[in-house]
Design a protein around this motif. Sequence first.
Motif, short mmCIF file in Angstrom:
data_model
loop_
_atom_site.label_atom_id
_atom_site.label_comp_id
_atom_site.label_asym_id
_atom_site.label_seq_id
_atom_site.Cartn_x
_atom_site.Cartn_y
_atom_site.Cartn_z
N MET A 32 44.96 46.42 43.79
CA MET A 32 45.29 47.35 44.87
C MET A 32 46.11 46.65 45.95
N LEU B 84 49.42 40.39 52.27
CA LEU B 84 49.24 41.45 53.26
C LEU B 84 48.72 40.82 54.54
N PHE C 294 43.50 55.25 50.84
CA PHE C 294 43.15 53.89 51.29
C PHE C 294 44.01 53.45 52.47
N GLN D 205 37.99 45.19 40.93
CA GLN D 205 36.93 46.02 41.49
C GLN D 205 37.54 47.09 42.37
N THR E 223 43.15 35.36 36.66
CA THR E 223 42.82 36.14 37.86
C THR E 223 41.48 35.71 38.43
N HIS F 215 41.11 43.02 53.15
CA HIS F 215 39.98 42.33 52.50
C HIS F 215 39.10 43.31 51.74
N GLN F 216 39.33 44.60 51.94
CA GLN F 216 38.52 45.58 51.22
C GLN F 216 39.18 45.99 49.90
N LEU F 217 40.37 45.46 49.61
CA LEU F 217 41.09 45.86 48.41
C LEU F 217 40.87 44.87 47.27
N SER F 218 40.92 45.37 46.05
CA SER F 218 40.92 44.48 44.89
C SER F 218 42.31 43.86 44.76
N GLY F 219 42.42 42.84 43.87
CA GLY F 219 43.71 42.17 43.70
C GLY F 219 44.82 43.13 43.30
N THR G 70 45.10 45.54 34.57
CA THR G 70 45.85 45.96 35.75
C THR G 70 47.31 45.61 35.57
N TRP H 266 41.19 47.91 55.23
CA TRP H 266 41.70 46.58 55.56
C TRP H 266 41.99 45.83 54.26
N LYS I 149 48.97 37.08 39.01
CA LYS I 149 47.56 36.80 39.27
C LYS I 149 46.65 37.98 38.98
N LEU I 150 47.20 39.02 38.38
CA LEU I 150 46.38 40.20 38.11
C LEU I 150 45.68 40.05 36.76
N ASP I 151 44.57 40.75 36.61
CA ASP I 151 43.89 40.72 35.32
C ASP I 151 44.72 41.52 34.32
#
Lengths: 333, 258
Positions: B146, B97, B134, A11, A6, B140-144, B176, B138, B171-173
């Motif tokens: 979310m 998105l 939420f 965050q 990732t 770009h304000q979200l984490s991967g 998550t 937008w 691609k998530l940690d």
Amino acid sequence: MSSPNTPSPNQTAHTPSGQTATKSGTSSRRPLLPWVAGPAWFLAALVTWRWPDADDFPDTNQLAALFCTIGLALTVTAALRRLSARAPWAIALGLGFTAWEIIQAKLLWLPRPFFGTPQDLLDVFLTDWRRLGDSLLHSLGLLAVGYGIGAALGVAIGIGLGRSLRFRYWVRPLIRLIGPLPPVALLPLAFIIIPSSRLASEALLALAAGFPTTILTWSGVAAVDPAYYDVARTMGARNRFLVLRVALPAAMPQIFVGLFMGLGVSFATLVVAEMLGVKSGLGFYMQWAQGWAAYPNMYAALLVMSLMCTGLVTLLFKVRDRVLSWQKDGLKW
Amino acid sequence: MVTTPTRIAHPLGLELDHIDHGYMIGGVFTPVLDDISLSIAPGEFVALLGPSGCGKSTLLRLIAGLEPPHGGTILAEDIPISGPGPDRIVMFQDPTLYPWRTVRGNVALGHDIAGRKDPASVDAAIELVGLKGFERAWPHQLSGGMAQRAALARALVNDPRVLILDEPLGKLDSLTRLTMQTELHRLWRDRGFTAIMVTHDVEEALLLATRIVVFSPRPARIIADLPIDLPPHRHRDDPRLLDLRKNILTQLGHSADW
């Protein structure tokens, strides 16, 4: 289990930073500076009014009254605590006008008629405002039609180039041939083959605005992530949706660059067209003023033109900021 | 996550019949799928496992109708698939998105395409994936994580009969990812859609799927088709799961490494 590759930690959502800049940092200096702006203009008014002119200039008292009014307005603004950020500029302008008034109107250091006095400029606006305003309206009208058509065509052609192979096959060679040519070069030809000089100018303005808009729309549409189309297609989107609701918004940042460049070329084309063919507008006014050695009129027209251009660019950027409010950061005009 | 407003979707069954596919790469035809036949029952959760780049994602594109196969047919309830449709929604590895739409606007995409107004279902989908509050953010304000939840809501709002998952958690940690696996599984059970998921992660496949199809390296052929007869609530440390995992890794040629 394969390790997650990732790119970012999980965050929480964050708002765009930037509003936290300290505003109270200059609080110790803030109350003083805005209060100096009014007096700077009162000084300009006093110098204009009391110091005798070096020659018989028009409208000296009106100019003093104008400076005084501005000084009052600035004082009121300062009292309302609305002047903090612009105070240095207000002061500099007041002092600048004072200096100009002293150097030219009172001491006459620079050769006339190339260098005018502030009251010469004011006199042009007071006596010739009707013709100046009329010229401005003519220029704006010409620009609105030509630029409007050019911008709309540019976006449409750009989308066509980006989306359709057949359209690209036929139109690309034409764009490559005509596009890079400065529109001004076509001016003599346009005035010959198009009977109305106004129509000819509008066509050239459309060309001026259209080329950059076309190219940048094309590049914007071509750069759209194909996955964006897949997402919409998997939900059943047809071509119309893909063009208007996917390609167009995705290309919008680029399109605005094209619209901005097109506006610049349009200004240049407008002035030359008005100087050479159209018998109205600010370019024509300037040409006329220069012909009669009416230099204050030329400066006045130049000032109006500059305000028109910067006003239109500001308008374009306002629209852009609104349309592209989703972008992380943008240039502040 | 809130309790799911259960909806009886009519899951779609799929019949893949001798599918061949390939691409021209550098002027050379490269076969990608080789004679794939697969029958997927309505409501199944099928995991497609295979080495990276073997053609699993291509198979998903064909099922979604984004491309027609070179050979063979794909039937959905006896009708050949001729193009994409909102009954088969794809969730990609990237959230994809639209940056010019808010979370709400992105989730409402399917409605906009269909010309339908149903704000309540958009709100419900957003709440379902835990993004309430939420809506106006937008992308770009979200984490991967979310962003991928928003993509999941965007898929669910269409009430898909088949959810096509192209490595959506890839691609998530890892934390998550664990949460999303649980949520995905719950959604599938509550909503009752058919799910087809490509993954590299054997454990993920074993946790979620009712059936695992293992592919060979490119051109992809089916080398194993394993029903997973385990209860829906599975634990990662279940010894039966570990056995199956060893079996599948052997099929993939990794027995020595593990």
